[in-house]
Design a protein around this motif. Structure first.
Motif, PDB file in Angstrom:
ATOM      1  N   ASP B 164       0.837  -1.206   0.000  1.00 43.60           N
ATOM      2  CA  ASP B 164       0.000   0.000   0.000  1.00 43.60           C
ATOM      3  C   ASP B 164       0.865   1.247   0.000  1.00 43.60           C
ATOM      4  O   ASP B 164       2.096   1.166  -0.013  1.00 43.60           O
ATOM      5  CB  ASP B 164      -1.005  -0.020   1.152  1.00 43.60           C
ATOM      6  N   SER B 165       0.236   2.431   0.017  1.00 41.79           N
ATOM      7  CA  SER B 165       0.990   3.666  -0.191  1.00 41.79           C
ATOM      8  C   SER B 165       1.931   3.949   0.971  1.00 41.79           C
ATOM      9  O   SER B 165       2.845   4.747   0.856  1.00 41.79           O
ATOM     10  CB  SER B 165       0.039   4.831  -0.416  1.00 41.79           C
ATOM     11  N   GLN B 166       1.725   3.321   2.117  1.00 41.74           N
ATOM     12  CA  GLN B 166       2.632   3.507   3.249  1.00 41.74           C
ATOM     13  C   GLN B 166       3.671   2.388   3.301  1.00 41.74           C
ATOM     14  O   GLN B 166       4.335   2.202   4.314  1.00 41.74           O
ATOM     15  CB  GLN B 166       1.845   3.567   4.561  1.00 41.74           C
ATOM     16  N   LEU B 167       3.792   1.650   2.193  1.00 47.09           N
ATOM     17  CA  LEU B 167       4.728   0.531   2.081  1.00 47.09           C
ATOM     18  C   LEU B 167       4.376  -0.633   3.002  1.00 47.09           C
ATOM     19  O   LEU B 167       5.226  -1.482   3.264  1.00 47.09           O
ATOM     20  CB  LEU B 167       6.177   0.974   2.346  1.00 47.09           C
TER      21      LEU B 167
END
Lengths: 305, 313
Positions: B164-167
């Motif tokens: 996801d966008s927060q890794l």
């Protein structure tokens, strides 16, 4: 491919597909036939010999297929049951449907007749393979642009392009000499010599907004040189997927540092700004100062209003 | 090995040519290659049926007369066996050939080439349709497309790890309903089983293997879902008002739904999908872009700028 047939099954499929192909290509040279089916000549002779033994129950000469290939040219007769090509498999149907969808973007706007044909073929294929879902492939490249690039590459001439440079954030007019198409991480680039930059550049295909083949003949100057390379060091503060993809790092850990090299100061500055509280630039100091100054002047405007 | 292949071809021909169902005993009697004990023949026949089915050849099972409890019979219907695209023109054959060529070097290449061979066997010449397609090659980056298309067709459940966008890595369970490509990336849309809503995933952000299993029994595909519309802004609820200096911010302009000129600047209206992504895009453009609304986006940008100043000062 998804399924890997065993050798005998693969051969059975080939033999079934050979009959209709020979049927519509009577007199084809054996070696050409072998090339079409991607087998050796010896294997093709084997295949034809096996086919020659097949036919309708009874298996008298009347019921067997008539295959003639001793002359080096192949003819077939008496094979009505297998004469028509087999239907497409699921994977074959999907490949064609997705390919047709991609093709849509290449159709000139005045050829709505072709678009209708594409829709109708797509619908016929979907019903053959029992597919209800829709697939969509969007060609990222303007059709006029890709036609001009093809022509320039084929005729080895130069191109005048309008290019949207993402990191300079400008549309520039350039004359370039295209060398080849390359792919980087799923994106297409045109590798070229750029007379505007007097250097080799890679142009992302979907950012070329216009391209025209020029008549004047230009060549690449022999003294084409590299621009200055920037060696930087960055510190990861908050790892995000965007930062990982931007700096092409597989694994980011908060607090870790890495070296990064680039030819463009603008790209580096914008990348750091855009990453916000995610990364900090440690070196070089002059770019650090420039980032701080840019952020401050942006901040001043937000604070003023 | 040759004998087995001969037998499979002969069985195909016999089952195609017959006008009525052939019983097993008729097949054993008339089709060449069935030898040995009754049990051996039986086993051979079962294997052959499976083999033909795995080649995509449908064998129908039926009986001569439904009123009598006859022995089961077998046949292959010509109309199922043969490629039937209806009346097909030279232009259509050319379009299909170009469609197949788009796969050069990508995951469906082999299937596309096989399909092309069948098209070329129809005996309809293709005309020389010239389209600027040379630059349009499908690039799939990996080999997952056949698995995904199969899962879409069979409404299977696929499971994968998504970054996801927060890794952060999470396991996702999705019944896929659509596949689309945009700017060289492939996107998979499907009903996320944890939230029972449609979600879209970029395929190259999937980590490791995708596995497919039987889908939920009561799955109902969402009505009217068009994968091409995932990207066009029609699903966004809120908008941002952003000033962009003339001649700048081309990538922001491309996202705008409306624009008006304000002298040196243009004011754009942009759909908001993800506040963080938009903030990052705004920051990329430096002093050439200024956010008017919403307050939330302004706040986010101001906080980022303050951090940037203190980190680099």
């Amino acid at each position: 491919m998804g399924k890997n047939f065993s050798a005998p099954l693969e051969r059975t499929a080939r033999l079934l597909d050979l009959v209709p192909y020979i049927n519509t290509h009577q007199g084809i040279a054996l070696k050409d036939l072998a090339a079409v089916f991607e087998v050796s000549n010896a294997q093709m002779v084997n295949d034809l010999t096996t086919l020659w033994m097949c036919g309708l129950p009874g298996y008298t000469p009347l019921e067997l297929m008539d295959l003639d290939f001793e002359s080096g040219y192949v003819n077939i007769s008496n094979a009505p049951t297998l004469a028509k090509p087999r239907s497409v498999t699921f994977d074959e149907g999907v490949a064609l449907i997705l390919g047709l969808d991609l093709l849509r973007a290449s159709i000139p706007t005045d050829r709505s007749d072709l678009l209708e044909k594409i829709d109708s073929l797509s619908a016929r294929l979907s019903s053959i393979i029992n597919l209800n879902s829709t697939f969509s492939v969007v060609a990222p490249v303007n059709q006029g642009v890709s036609a001009a690039i093809d022509e320039a590459l084929a005729s080895r001439s130069s191109l005048e392009i309008e290019y949207h440079s993402m990191y300079r954030d400008e549309i520039t007019q350039r004359t370039i000499f295209p060398i080849e198409m390359i792919q980087v991480e799923g994106q297409q680039y045109l590798s070229s010599y750029c007379y505007f930059a007097s250097d080799f550049r890679q142009f992302k295909l979907d950012r070329i907004q216009k391209a025209v083949v020029t008549q004047e003949s230009k060549t690449i100057p022999e003294d084409a040189t590299d621009t200055q390379r920037i060696n930087s060091r960055l510190k990861v503060l908050k790892p995000t997927r965007e930062i990982a993809e931007r700096f092409n790092r597989q694994d980011l850990k908060a607090g870790s540092e890495f070296d990064f090299q680039t030819y463009s100061q603008q790209w580096l500055e914008r990348s750091i700004l855009s990453s916000g509280d995610g990364v900090a630039l440690l070196t070089p100091p002059e770019i650090r100062a420039s980032i701080a100054q840019m952020a401050q002047s942006m901040l001043d405007r937000y604070k003023a209003e | 090995m040759s004998r087995k292949i001969e037998r499979l071809i002969n069985l195909t021909i016999a089952l195609l040519a017959t006008k009525r169902y052939l019983t097993k005993s008729e097949i054993f009697r008339s089709v060449e290659g069935y030898e040995g004990s009754a049990e051996t023949k039986e086993r051979m026949f079962e294997r052959d049926k499976d083999d033909l089915r795995s080649l995509g050849i449908e064998i129908e099972v039926g009986s001569f007369d439904p009123l009598f409890n006859d022995e089961a019979g077998y046949r292959i219907k010509q109309e199922k066996y043969q490629l039937d695209l209806g009346a097909i023109t030279s232009t259509e054959v050319s379009l299909l050939s170009l469609a197949a060529q788009a796969w050069q070097g990508a995951s469906f290449d082999e299937a596309a080439q096989k399909a092309l061979l069948k098209l070329n066997s129809m005996g309809v010449p293709s005309d020389s349709l010239s389209l600027p397609t040379a630059a349009h090659k499908i690039d799939d980056g990996g080999g997952d497309l056949p698995l995904i298309t199969k899962a879409i067709a069979e409404q299977q459940l696929i499971t994968f790890t998504y970054v996801d966008s927060q890794l952060d890595r999470h396991q996702r369970k999705v019944v896929p309903v659509g596949l689309s490509s945009r700017s060289g990336f492939w996107y998979l849309s499907g009903v996320d089983q944890d939230v029972q809503e449609i979600r879209t995933f970029r395929i190259d952000r999937i980590e490791g293997e995708i596995t497919s299993t039987k889908g939920p029994k009561d799955f109902e595909p969402p009505q009217g879902f068009d994968p091409a519309r995932v990207f066009d802004g029609s699903s966004s609820q809120s908008f941002a008002i952003i000033d962009v200096r003339k001649g700048k911010g081309t990538s922001l302009r491309a996202l705008a739904t409306s624009a008006q000129s304000l002298g040196e600047w243009d004011q754009l209206k942009l759909p908001i999908y993800n506040l963080n992504t938009l903030a990052s895009l705004v920051l990329w453009h430096g002093i050439d872009v200024y956010v008017q609304e919403p307050l939330e986006l302004r706040g986010l940008i101001v906080a980022q700028l303050e951090t940037l100043v203190s980190n680099h000062g």
